[in-house]
Design an enzyme around this catalytic site. Structure first.
Site, PDB file in Angstrom:
ATOM      1  N   LYS A  54      21.568  18.516  46.218  1.00 41.38           N
ATOM      2  CA  LYS A  54      20.344  17.714  46.166  1.00 41.38           C
ATOM      3  C   LYS A  54      20.272  16.810  47.397  1.00 41.38           C
ATOM      4  O   LYS A  54      19.207  16.658  48.008  1.00 41.38           O
ATOM      5  CB  LYS A  54      20.300  16.897  44.863  1.00 41.38           C
ATOM      6  CG  LYS A  54      20.060  17.792  43.658  1.00 41.38           C
ATOM      7  CD  LYS A  54      20.241  17.115  42.317  1.00 41.38           C
ATOM      8  CE  LYS A  54      20.180  18.194  41.234  1.00 41.38           C
ATOM      9  NZ  LYS A  54      20.431  17.678  39.878  1.00 41.38           N
ATOM     10  N   GLN A  98      22.686  12.939  36.893  1.00 37.54           N
ATOM     11  CA  GLN A  98      23.193  14.308  36.795  1.00 37.54           C
ATOM     12  C   GLN A  98      23.839  14.521  35.418  1.00 37.54           C
ATOM     13  O   GLN A  98      24.674  13.735  34.998  1.00 37.54           O
ATOM     14  CB  GLN A  98      24.220  14.549  37.917  1.00 37.54           C
ATOM     15  CG  GLN A  98      24.737  15.963  37.996  1.00 37.54           C
ATOM     16  CD  GLN A  98      23.651  16.965  38.388  1.00 37.54           C
ATOM     17  OE1 GLN A  98      22.870  16.725  39.297  1.00 37.54           O
ATOM     18  NE2 GLN A  98      23.602  18.080  37.686  1.00 37.54           N
ATOM     19  N   ASP A 121      13.087  14.741  37.178  1.00 37.31           N
ATOM     20  CA  ASP A 121      13.713  15.869  36.472  1.00 37.31           C
ATOM     21  C   ASP A 121      12.764  16.449  35.415  1.00 37.31           C
ATOM     22  O   ASP A 121      12.919  17.583  34.978  1.00 37.31           O
ATOM     23  CB  ASP A 121      15.003  15.398  35.762  1.00 37.31           C
ATOM     24  CG  ASP A 121      16.271  15.867  36.473  1.00 37.31           C
ATOM     25  OD1 ASP A 121      16.176  16.768  37.334  1.00 37.31           O
ATOM     26  OD2 ASP A 121      17.350  15.331  36.154  1.00 37.31           O
TER      27      ASP A 121
END
Ligand code: NDP
Length: 291
Positions: A54, A98, A121
């Protein structure tokens, strides 16, 4: 005839290039580049790889990234406090933690604490609700990437039978919703499905997201079907495996994604797109607020 291989890496590179151009236009207009904050709790090796991917994608797109590394014994309250701090930080546009998080932390509380305006997300219940209700909002990265992969292969879900193997909140359920939105007739399969093979064999589109290495074999696929392999598994020799037996299924399918180089890169590319969108929306809201 062998299947068309859907090149997720190339498509992801195109999307990131588009994002890079839009970020460049944003900064050329005197506005700050988007900023993505990624929190990692603990030392999980796979999570470290994902976070690093990322970060690299942000660099390629001109997006600023902020990495917050917290020890594995971080309490739930300390993590939620960090998220609240990032929610309130005007210089941050996107916030994600995460997953998975260590067992002392409730994953849903983490997801629900991220501000919906920064939910790049696409996991917050409000974001999910917007998607299900066909309202504008962030789409979750992996499912949105799957829809783009089908589009790039010229596979229009409209009127097709789709079988989704898996019903998780991050892949199976949302990709089923997006396929339904694209007018497919969707069957969602899981561990209680009586005859999985019968369901997948009827499908023109199969999304393999069970998280079981090499479970989808060629006898489960209708000739010519499009097969999207979401699974990622570390092989004993260090390489990667998907949920699909690529060598045999690619002899039957019409189109197929490889692992690696299929869904994985698209997930990161869609995250970049969501971060750009979050920044653009926040900049527009700030301008409105100032007028
Ligand atoms: P989960 O473990 O959360 O969900 C798996 C789902 O598959 C469950 O709904 C489960 O059913 C179902 N399932 C498991 N075994 C079977 C079986 N034998 N037959 C039918 N259904 C089955 O996984 P995720 O959705 O989080 O991830 C799935 C895979 O995708 C993993 O390999 C993960 O690493 C990968 N992944 C890849 C991403 C990428 O960017 N490429 C992003 C996210 C995930 P039940 O509900 O009944 O238990």
């Amino acid at each position: 005839m062998a299947a068309k291989i859907i090149d997720g890496k190339a498509l992801a590179a195109e999307i990131k290039e588009e994002v890079r151009r839009e970020v460049a236009a944003m900064t050329a207009a005197g506005r700050p580049a988007p900023c993505l904050a990624v929190i990692l709790v603990g030392e999980d090796p796979a999570s470290k790889v994902y976070v690093n991917n990322k970060k690299k994608a942000c660099e390629a797109c001109g997006i600023r990234s902020r990495e917050i590394l917290l020890p594995a014994d971080t309490t739930e309250e300390a993590l939620l406090e960090e998220i609240r701090r990032l929610n309130a930080d005007e210089t941050v546009d996107g916030v994600l933690c995460q997953l998975p998080v260590p067992p002392q932390i409730d994953k849903m509380r983490v997801i629900e604490t991220v501000s919906p305006e920064k939910d790049v997300d696409g996991f917050h219940p409000l974001t999910v609700g917007r998607m299900v209700a066909d309202r504008p909002g962030f789409l979750p990265c992996t499912p949105a990437g799957i829809i783009e992969l089908l589009k790039s292969a010229g596979v229009d879900p409209d009127g097709k039978n789709a079988a989704v193997v898996g019903r998780s909140n991050i892949v199976g359920k949302p990709v089923s919703t997006l396929l339904m939105r694209a007018n497919a007739t969707v069957t969602v399969c899981h561990t209680h499905t009586r005859d999985l093979k019968a369901e997948t064999r009827r499908a023109d589109i199969v999304i393999a997201a069970a998280g079981v290495p090499q479970m989808i074999t060629s006898d489960m696929i209708k000739p010519g079907a499009a097969v999207i392999d979401v699974g990622i598994h570390r092989r004993p020799d260090g390489g990667l495996w998907g949920d699909v037996v690529f060598d045999e299924v690619s002899q039957i399918a019409g189109a197929i994604t490889p692992v690696p180089g299929g869904v994985g890169p698209m997930t990161v590319a869609m995250l970049m797109k969501n971060t750009l969108r979050a920044a653009a929306q926040r900049r527009a809201a700030q301008v409105k607020g100032n007028n």
